[in-house]
Every structure is written in C-alpha cells, then in structure tokens.
Design an enzyme around this catalytic site. Structure first.
Site, PDB file in Angstrom:
ATOM      1  NE  ARG A 120      -3.934  -2.010   2.204  1.00 30.50           N
ATOM      2  CZ  ARG A 120      -3.960  -3.127   2.963  1.00 30.50           C
ATOM      3  NH1 ARG A 120      -3.157  -3.105   3.832  1.00 30.50           N
ATOM      4  NH2 ARG A 120      -4.873  -3.923   2.896  1.00 30.50           N
ATOM      5  CE  LYS A 176      -0.238  13.815 -14.645  1.00 32.48           C
ATOM      6  NZ  LYS A 176      -0.628  14.262 -15.633  1.00 32.48           N
ATOM      7  CD  GLU A 223       7.468  16.173 -22.058  1.00 32.17           C
ATOM      8  OE1 GLU A 223       6.717  16.940 -21.464  1.00 32.17           O
ATOM      9  OE2 GLU A 223       6.894  15.009 -22.281  1.00 32.17           O
ATOM     10  CE  LYS A 234       5.793  17.623 -13.665  1.00 29.30           C
ATOM     11  NZ  LYS A 234       5.821  16.470 -14.398  1.00 29.30           N
ATOM     12  CD  GLU A 270      -3.497  16.078 -15.603  1.00 31.36           C
ATOM     13  OE1 GLU A 270      -2.420  15.574 -15.475  1.00 31.36           O
ATOM     14  OE2 GLU A 270      -4.036  15.819 -16.755  1.00 31.36           O
ATOM     15  NE  ARG A 276       1.026  16.783 -12.808  1.00 28.11           N
ATOM     16  CZ  ARG A 276       1.622  15.987 -11.672  1.00 28.11           C
ATOM     17  NH1 ARG A 276       1.173  15.825 -10.407  1.00 28.11           N
ATOM     18  NH2 ARG A 276       2.635  15.185 -12.320  1.00 28.11           N
ATOM     19  CG  ASN A 304      -1.496  16.675 -20.108  1.00 30.11           C
ATOM     20  OD1 ASN A 304      -0.334  15.877 -19.812  1.00 30.11           O
ATOM     21  ND2 ASN A 304      -2.504  16.496 -19.454  1.00 30.11           N
ATOM     22  CG  HIS A 306       1.946  15.451 -23.675  1.00 35.53           C
ATOM     23  ND1 HIS A 306       2.727  16.518 -23.582  1.00 35.53           N
ATOM     24  CD2 HIS A 306       2.749  14.572 -22.976  1.00 35.53           C
ATOM     25  CE1 HIS A 306       3.805  16.372 -23.001  1.00 35.53           C
ATOM     26  NE2 HIS A 306       3.838  15.315 -22.533  1.00 35.53           N
ATOM     27  CG  HIS A 328       0.200  10.655 -25.212  1.00 44.45           C
ATOM     28  ND1 HIS A 328      -0.613  10.779 -24.092  1.00 44.45           N
ATOM     29  CD2 HIS A 328       1.501  10.531 -25.043  1.00 44.45           C
ATOM     30  CE1 HIS A 328       0.408  11.026 -22.854  1.00 44.45           C
ATOM     31  NE2 HIS A 328       1.579  10.851 -23.410  1.00 44.45           N
ATOM     32  CG  HIS A 353       6.586  10.635 -24.102  1.00 43.08           C
ATOM     33  ND1 HIS A 353       5.332  10.808 -24.346  1.00 43.08           N
ATOM     34  CD2 HIS A 353       6.891  11.757 -23.360  1.00 43.08           C
ATOM     35  CE1 HIS A 353       4.879  11.621 -23.700  1.00 43.08           C
ATOM     36  NE2 HIS A 353       5.544  12.469 -23.008  1.00 43.08           N
TER      37      HIS A 353
HETATM   38  N1  GLY Z   1       4.106  15.112 -17.526  1.00 43.05           N
HETATM   39  C1  GLY Z   1       2.905  15.670 -17.219  1.00 43.05           C
HETATM   40  C2  GLY Z   1       2.675  15.805 -15.658  1.00 43.05           C
HETATM   41  O1  GLY Z   1       3.538  15.452 -14.578  1.00 43.05           O
HETATM   42  O2  GLY Z   1       1.576  16.181 -15.233  1.00 43.05           O
END
Ligand code: GLY
Length: 309
Positions: free
Chosen positions: A67, A89, A131, A173, A183, A187, A191, A194, A198, A210
């Site tokens: 957990r 993330k 990025e 960030k 998010e 946040r 993206n 993305h 993606h 990526h």
């Molecule tokens: N890579 C995008 C984020 O961490 O929200």
C-alpha cells in the site's frame, strides 16, 4: 550501488530492459516478486535510476507495494530531469493504452546530476527538449526567448546552459504541481502537445520516442492555436522554427489522419467524448479547451505535412 550500500544495511538491484516495451504490469510483477523475495517492508525504499520509463514504473511499484513505500527519483535522461521525475505521476501502459494504470505518489527526493547528459545520444536528448519547449510555452515567455537565443549552446550540451534550462523547467513544474497535484485543473497544461503527441506515438508503434512525439504534438498545438486565432502567425512561426532546430524523425508521407484522430479519443485527456485539448493564448501562456474538433486536428496535420517534416 556502492554509495547506497554505504548508507543502507542492504541494497539490491533490479534491472529491466530499457524502453517503452518494458513499461507494463509484467515488469511491475517481476519487481514485486523481487521485493517480496528480498523481504522489503515499509521501512525500505526504492531508487529509480534511469529515464522516464524507470521513474514511472518504479514509482508505481512503490505506490502499490504494501500500500505504498517510499521511493527516490534519480533521473538520467533529459526528459526525466525536466518533467517525469517531478510531481508524483507514476504508472505503466496497459495493452497499447499509454499510462493507463497509475497512481499519484510523490518521490521523497529527486536527485538530478547533469553529468548524465553525457550519456545521452542525440535522439534521447532531443526527445527531452520536447518537454523543455513545452514547459516554456505554457508558463514562461522569457524562458522561451532564452531558449531561442541559446539553442546552439544547449544543443552542444554546454553544462552552464543545461543547468539553467533544467532548473527553469523544474521551477515551472514545481509551481504547477504544487497548485494542482492531482490534475484537477492547471496541471493539465503540462499536457500541451501530448494529445496528438500520444496519438502519434501509438500510430508509430512507439518507434518514435515520447519527447519526439511531443515536439510534433507541440507544433500541431501551435498550428491549431494559430488557426483558431489564439496566437499570431508570427508566434506560430517562432515556435515551429525553434522546434525545427532539433533533429527528430519525419512522419511517413502517407500519414492516416483519421487513424491518428481516432487514437486521440482513447487518450485519458477526454471528458465525456470531448477532448481536453491544450492551446496557447500566447507564448508563455496556455489554456484548456474542449472546443477543438476533429476537423481542426485534421487541418493541422495537413498543414504540418506540407510545411513540417
Ligand atoms: N508530465 C505531465 C505531468 O506530470 O503532469
């Protein structure tokens, strides 16, 4: 390992093959087995030494083992330095659905050593630049100007410039994640590039990296923002010309636009059946919109293939 052993009563290593193909529950299962066999308990922690795949997968394993146990990020790729190692993330791909299984689980520490830049080949480095440019575009116009002015020094991996560049991305960030760790809102700006990025990654069977797909996706987001009248032609040209100073693979000439657009619907960034798209209102400022249609994306892809690469 030697240094870790100096500080811990016991240190063991678990190594898995690099690349997106390893980012799945099978690799996580093998790591769980190792942790169980080695009797890891809640006082123990895992160190993710590697790029984005390693960080995401290790973080997810740490989030779910017993957990949740602690983990530390030691990123070794530019992409992980500037983005994926920060903000908690974690996750893995599921079938061909990218990052479909995951958890928010903050690392206890992120240790970045820019000497690892010397280990990166050009493709890996340029992938990380996807990025970097995204970060500047969503939050910091003067950082974007600085990237434009210093792109040659950055490409030559001049340490002074690399250090500043990574630091600026980390501040962006950190601020975004602190405001919206899970998010619910802001946040999602991270993206930018993305949604289509993606989709292209999946379309290309993950043969493009990526960050390379983020570079393409960011150009497409700029073209869409320009076509919708959110940014000027001049801003769009600046974005495209900075990105084109980096080498990344060309898309196939017979690109199936409809298939790519279909893949955007499988993305996590969908509310109901509407895509949560990130557009630019100017260089250094982005916003979330559900107003981008399939037609907008198709037009941008067509424009990209004519003017892009
Ligand atoms: N890579 C995008 C984020 O961490 O929200």
């Amino acid at each position: 390992m030697r240094i870790v052993k100096d500080y811990c009563s016991k240190a063991i290593s678990y190594v898995f093959p690099e690349g997106e193909e390893s980012k799945n529950l099978e690799t996580v299962k093998a790591l769980y087995v190792k942790l169980i066999e080695e009797k890891f308990d809640r006082h123990d922690f895992i160190i993710a030494l590697g790029g984005g795949v390693t960080g995401d997968l290790t973080g997810y394993s740490a989030a779910t083992y017993l957990r949740g146990i602690d983990f530390i990020q030691v990123p070794t790729s530019l992409l992980a330095d500037v983005d994926s190692s920060i903000g908690g993330k974690t996750g893995v791909d599921f079938d061909s659905y990218k990052n479909m299984i995951g958890a928010f689980h903050m690392p206890k520490l992120v240790y970045i050593n820019i000497d690892t830049m010397d280990t990166l080949d050009l493709r890996q480095f340029n992938s990380g630049m996807g990025e970097v440019i995204k970060s500047a575009l969503i939050k910091n116009a003067s950082f974007f100007n600085w990237l434009e002015e210093n792109i040659d020094a950055i490409k030559s991996k001049d340490k002074e410039f690399i250090l500043k560049m990574i630091y600026e991305c980390n501040i962006i960030k950190k601020n975004v994640v602190e405001n919206d760790p899970t998010e619910k809102g802001e946040r999602a700006l991270l993206n930018l590039g993305h949604t289509l990025g993606h989709a292209i990654e999946k379309y290309m069977n993950f043969e493009m990296m990526h960050g390379e797909c983020v570079l393409v996706g960011t150009i497409l987001a700029a073209i869409i923002s320009k076509n919708k009248g959110y940014i000027s032609e001049e801003e769009n040209n600046r974005i495209i010309s900075l990105i084109k100073k980096l080498d990344f693979p060309s898309l196939p000439k017979d690109l199936d636009y409809d298939k790519i657009i279909m893949y955007t619907k499988n993305d996590k960034k969908v509310i109901g059946n509407k895509i949560k798209f990130i557009c630019l209102s100017k260089i250094g400022e982005a916003f979330i919109t559900t107003d981008i249609t399939d037609e907008d994306m198709k037009k941008a892809l067509e424009e990209y293939m004519v003017t892009g690469r």
